[in-house]
Write a protein that holds these residues in place. Structure first.
Motif, PDB file in Angstrom:
ATOM      1  N   SER A   4       0.853  -1.193   0.000  1.00 27.90           N
ATOM      2  CA  SER A   4       0.000   0.000   0.000  1.00 27.90           C
ATOM      3  C   SER A   4       0.886   1.241   0.000  1.00 27.90           C
ATOM      4  O   SER A   4       2.076   1.156   0.353  1.00 27.90           O
TER       5      SER A   4
ATOM      6  N   SER B 199      -7.225   9.608  10.946  1.00 29.64           N
ATOM      7  CA  SER B 199      -7.110   8.659   9.828  1.00 29.64           C
ATOM      8  C   SER B 199      -8.222   8.920   8.817  1.00 29.64           C
ATOM      9  O   SER B 199      -9.191   9.642   9.116  1.00 29.64           O
ATOM     10  N   GLY B 200      -8.089   8.277   7.679  1.00 35.24           N
ATOM     11  CA  GLY B 200      -9.141   8.373   6.671  1.00 35.24           C
ATOM     12  C   GLY B 200     -10.436   7.782   7.185  1.00 35.24           C
ATOM     13  O   GLY B 200     -11.532   8.319   6.955  1.00 35.24           O
ATOM     14  N   THR B 201     -10.316   6.678   7.891  1.00 36.72           N
ATOM     15  CA  THR B 201     -11.500   6.015   8.444  1.00 36.72           C
ATOM     16  C   THR B 201     -12.226   6.944   9.404  1.00 36.72           C
ATOM     17  O   THR B 201     -13.454   7.079   9.364  1.00 36.72           O
TER      18      THR B 201
ATOM     19  N   ASN C 262     -13.967   9.795   7.425  1.00 33.00           N
ATOM     20  CA  ASN C 262     -15.220   9.371   6.772  1.00 33.00           C
ATOM     21  C   ASN C 262     -16.329   9.188   7.804  1.00 33.00           C
ATOM     22  O   ASN C 262     -17.476   9.599   7.595  1.00 33.00           O
TER      23      ASN C 262
ATOM     24  N   HIS D  48     -14.741   1.841  -0.005  1.00 29.85           N
ATOM     25  CA  HIS D  48     -13.905   1.584   1.171  1.00 29.85           C
ATOM     26  C   HIS D  48     -14.747   1.682   2.435  1.00 29.85           C
ATOM     27  O   HIS D  48     -14.622   0.880   3.350  1.00 29.85           O
TER      28      HIS D  48
ATOM     29  N   GLU E  67     -14.032  -0.313   6.694  1.00 26.17           N
ATOM     30  CA  GLU E  67     -13.950   0.626   7.823  1.00 26.17           C
ATOM     31  C   GLU E  67     -14.631   0.061   9.059  1.00 26.17           C
ATOM     32  O   GLU E  67     -15.206   0.789   9.878  1.00 26.17           O
TER      33      GLU E  67
ATOM     34  N   GLU F 174     -16.194   7.984  -3.925  1.00 27.08           N
ATOM     35  CA  GLU F 174     -14.789   7.645  -3.632  1.00 27.08           C
ATOM     36  C   GLU F 174     -13.958   7.881  -4.889  1.00 27.08           C
ATOM     37  O   GLU F 174     -14.299   7.381  -5.956  1.00 27.08           O
TER      38      GLU F 174
ATOM     39  N   ASN G  24     -10.501   2.723  -4.822  1.00 25.63           N
ATOM     40  CA  ASN G  24      -9.534   1.699  -4.444  1.00 25.63           C
ATOM     41  C   ASN G  24      -9.837   0.330  -5.063  1.00 25.63           C
ATOM     42  O   ASN G  24      -9.055  -0.201  -5.855  1.00 25.63           O
TER      43      ASN G  24
ATOM     44  N   ASP H  66     -15.016  10.507  -0.203  1.00 30.00           N
ATOM     45  CA  ASP H  66     -13.869   9.822   0.384  1.00 30.00           C
ATOM     46  C   ASP H  66     -12.727  10.026  -0.610  1.00 30.00           C
ATOM     47  O   ASP H  66     -12.545   9.251  -1.542  1.00 30.00           O
TER      48      ASP H  66
ATOM     49  N   ALA I  11      -9.510   9.895  -0.152  1.00 31.18           N
ATOM     50  CA  ALA I  11      -8.241   9.422   0.406  1.00 31.18           C
ATOM     51  C   ALA I  11      -7.099   9.718  -0.569  1.00 31.18           C
ATOM     52  O   ALA I  11      -6.013  10.136  -0.172  1.00 31.18           O
ATOM     53  N   ARG I  12      -7.385   9.501  -1.856  1.00 30.51           N
ATOM     54  CA  ARG I  12      -6.352   9.738  -2.890  1.00 30.51           C
ATOM     55  C   ARG I  12      -6.881  10.718  -3.949  1.00 30.51           C
ATOM     56  O   ARG I  12      -6.667  10.515  -5.145  1.00 30.51           O
TER      57      ARG I  12
ATOM     58  N   LYS J   9      -0.891   8.703   2.759  1.00 30.83           N
ATOM     59  CA  LYS J   9      -0.773   7.694   1.696  1.00 30.83           C
ATOM     60  C   LYS J   9       0.309   8.153   0.712  1.00 30.83           C
ATOM     61  O   LYS J   9       1.451   8.293   1.108  1.00 30.83           O
TER      62      LYS J   9
ATOM     63  N   ARG K  37      -3.184  -6.961  -5.407  1.00 28.32           N
ATOM     64  CA  ARG K  37      -3.016  -5.517  -5.603  1.00 28.32           C
ATOM     65  C   ARG K  37      -1.570  -5.100  -5.333  1.00 28.32           C
ATOM     66  O   ARG K  37      -0.977  -5.501  -4.330  1.00 28.32           O
TER      67      ARG K  37
HETATM   68  N1  TLP Z   1      -7.038   2.049   2.451  1.00 25.82           N
HETATM   69  C1  TLP Z   1      -6.067   1.059   2.821  1.00 25.82           C
HETATM   70  C2  TLP Z   1      -6.737  -0.217   3.346  1.00 25.82           C
HETATM   71  O1  TLP Z   1      -7.648   0.093   4.330  1.00 25.82           O
HETATM   72  C3  TLP Z   1      -7.414  -1.012   2.287  1.00 25.82           C
HETATM   73  C4  TLP Z   1      -5.174   0.762   1.646  1.00 25.82           C
HETATM   74  O2  TLP Z   1      -4.133   0.130   1.865  1.00 25.82           O
HETATM   75  O3  TLP Z   1      -5.512   1.154   0.510  1.00 25.82           O
HETATM   76  N2  TLP Z   1     -10.580   5.521   1.916  1.00 25.82           N
HETATM   77  C5  TLP Z   1      -9.885   4.844   1.000  1.00 25.82           C
HETATM   78  C6  TLP Z   1     -10.306   4.914  -0.424  1.00 25.82           C
HETATM   79  C7  TLP Z   1      -8.763   4.091   1.387  1.00 25.82           C
HETATM   80  O4  TLP Z   1      -8.106   3.420   0.463  1.00 25.82           O
HETATM   81  C8  TLP Z   1      -8.405   4.061   2.739  1.00 25.82           C
HETATM   82  C9  TLP Z   1      -7.239   3.209   3.208  1.00 25.82           C
HETATM   83  C10 TLP Z   1      -9.159   4.787   3.654  1.00 25.82           C
HETATM   84  C11 TLP Z   1     -10.267   5.507   3.207  1.00 25.82           C
HETATM   85  C12 TLP Z   1      -8.895   4.758   5.134  1.00 25.82           C
HETATM   86  O5  TLP Z   1      -7.739   5.426   5.483  1.00 25.82           O
HETATM   87  P1  TLP Z   1      -6.992   5.076   6.868  1.00 25.82           P
HETATM   88  O6  TLP Z   1      -6.196   3.845   6.601  1.00 25.82           O
HETATM   89  O7  TLP Z   1      -6.157   6.288   7.095  1.00 25.82           O
HETATM   90  O8  TLP Z   1      -8.025   4.894   7.895  1.00 25.82           O
END
Ligand code: TLP
Length: 344
Positions: free
Chosen positions: A8, A59-61, A64, A85, A90, A137, A141, A170, A172-173, A201, A318
């Motif tokens: 990742s 965190s992303g979680t 969200n 995701h 989550e 999203e 992912n 979301d 995240a990216r 990330k 992946r």
């Molecule tokens: N994704 C992680 C794993 O949880 C799968 C990864 O390795 O890709 N939204 C999206 C789209 C994400 O990919 C992730 C993390 C999150 C939220 C959550 O972020 P974190 O890990 O900071 O809680």
């Protein structure tokens, strides 16, 4: 043996510049709103995505979940992609903590159809959980890290708003998506009410996400963050890395995308079945068919040779490129994966 870690982009460790910034960060108690570095990070990020305010979350979680809590009440429905995701990874927080009902739609390709959203927007009826929120999203992912185009994204977000829904991204990216399409990130964020983006990330910070939205939304979100135990005191130490992430690391995401494209090409040339998202970013998904036991142990066998990656489901794997992966690593990883997959 050097490890080539493609599990990742979350595995990125901070750069030297980030480590030095942590040492000299100006800090204060952020629960009192007195950490200047956190305040700057929140303001800079909100400005970049064109929102009034930002909130530094763990965190992303958490970002969200706080967004869902701040947009919805218990018993409301949130429209979510089946492959999102939030729904898959989550911990079921949307149900366990927010008490919000996921209203699932097909998000194959990374985005749902307008019609599928409209089907959940039913007239008031005591039998139904009222749909309040749409969660998008981008990049997506589980859909190969696909960057949904600004136009497709906008059409769906606007349709949802016309139905009276709030829209959360979301993201995240989200900078990967903007870089992949060569657009300003606001092309995406201007059409949503709130966005969560991860600093930890591809942008390389060790910890944290920023949730952005209107000033009034972020006030509610701040209350939820406290309730969830996410008030972080002298968090400037880590926010200092976040500032470098947001100000200096966005443009280099292109390099990760180039490396992912090369990796996909090499694996394909080696005979592997590589998934082709419409707009690849920093992920490569591939599928291996063969003897069950050998497919199951593929990731472990590669790990023993120094190449780390995750199996998503049986036979689907992946690979994620990031800050600490260069072209040489990509070539070496491809060689090992092709060798091991050929034994399946
Ligand atoms: N994704 C992680 C794993 O949880 C799968 C990864 O390795 O890709 N939204 C999206 C789209 C994400 O990919 C992730 C993390 C999150 C939220 C959550 O972020 P974190 O890990 O900071 O809680």
């Amino acid at each position: 043996m050097k490890k080539i870690d493609l599990r990742s982009d979350t595995v990125t460790v901070p750069t030297q510049e980030m480590r030095e910034a942590m040492v000299s960060a100006e800090v204060g108690d952020d629960v009192y709103g007195e950490d200047p570095t956190v305040n700057r990070l929140e303001a800079v990020t909100a400005e970049k995505v064109g929102k009034e305010a930002g909130l530094f979350v763990t965190s992303g979680t958490q970002g969200n979940l706080i967004a869902i809590l701040a947009h919805c009440s218990k018993g409301d429905g949130a429209i979510l992609g089946m492959d999102s995701h939030i729904y898959n990874y989550e911990g079921g927080g949307i149900a366990a903590i927010a008490g919000v009902l996921p209203l699932l739609v097909d998000d194959t390709g990374g985005i749902m159809s307008e019609d599928s959203i409209k089907k959940w927007c039913r007239p008031h009826d005591v039998h139904f959980a009222p749909a309040r929120l749409l969660c998008l999203e981008n990049t997506h992912n589980r859909q190969g890290g696909n960057a949904v185009s600004p136009q497709d994204f906008k059409e769906v977000a606007v349709a949802a708003k016309e139905e009276g829904l709030s829209v959360h991204l979301d993201g995240a990216r989200i900078f990967n998506a903007a870089v992949a399409w060569g657009v300003d990130v606001k092309e995406y964020t201007s059409v949503v009410d709130s966005v969560q983006l991860c600093l930890s990330k591809g942008l390389g910070a060790p910890v944290g996400s920023i949730l952005c939205g209107s000033a009034e939304f972020i006030e509610r979100a701040r209350h939820w963050r406290k309730r969830l135990g996410g008030g972080m005191r002298q968090a400037g130490v880590i926010a200092a890395c976040g500032l470098i992430a947001i100000e200096k690391m966005v443009n280099r995401l292109e390099e990760d995308h180039k490396n992912a494209a090369l990796l996909a090409e090499l694996l394909e040339d080696g005979g592997l079945l590589v998934e082709k998202p419409r707009k690849r970013t920093n992920m490569v998904y591939f599928v291996v068919k063969g003897e069950e036991n050998k497919v199951k142990t593929l990731a472990d066998r590669c790990a023993a040779k120094g190449v780390l990656f995750n199996a998503l489901s049986e036979g689907r794997f992946r690979l994620v490129t990031h800050l600490w992966i260069d072209e040489k690593d990509v070539k070496e990883a491809a060689k090992i994966i092709i060798e091991e997959a050929s034994c399946c």
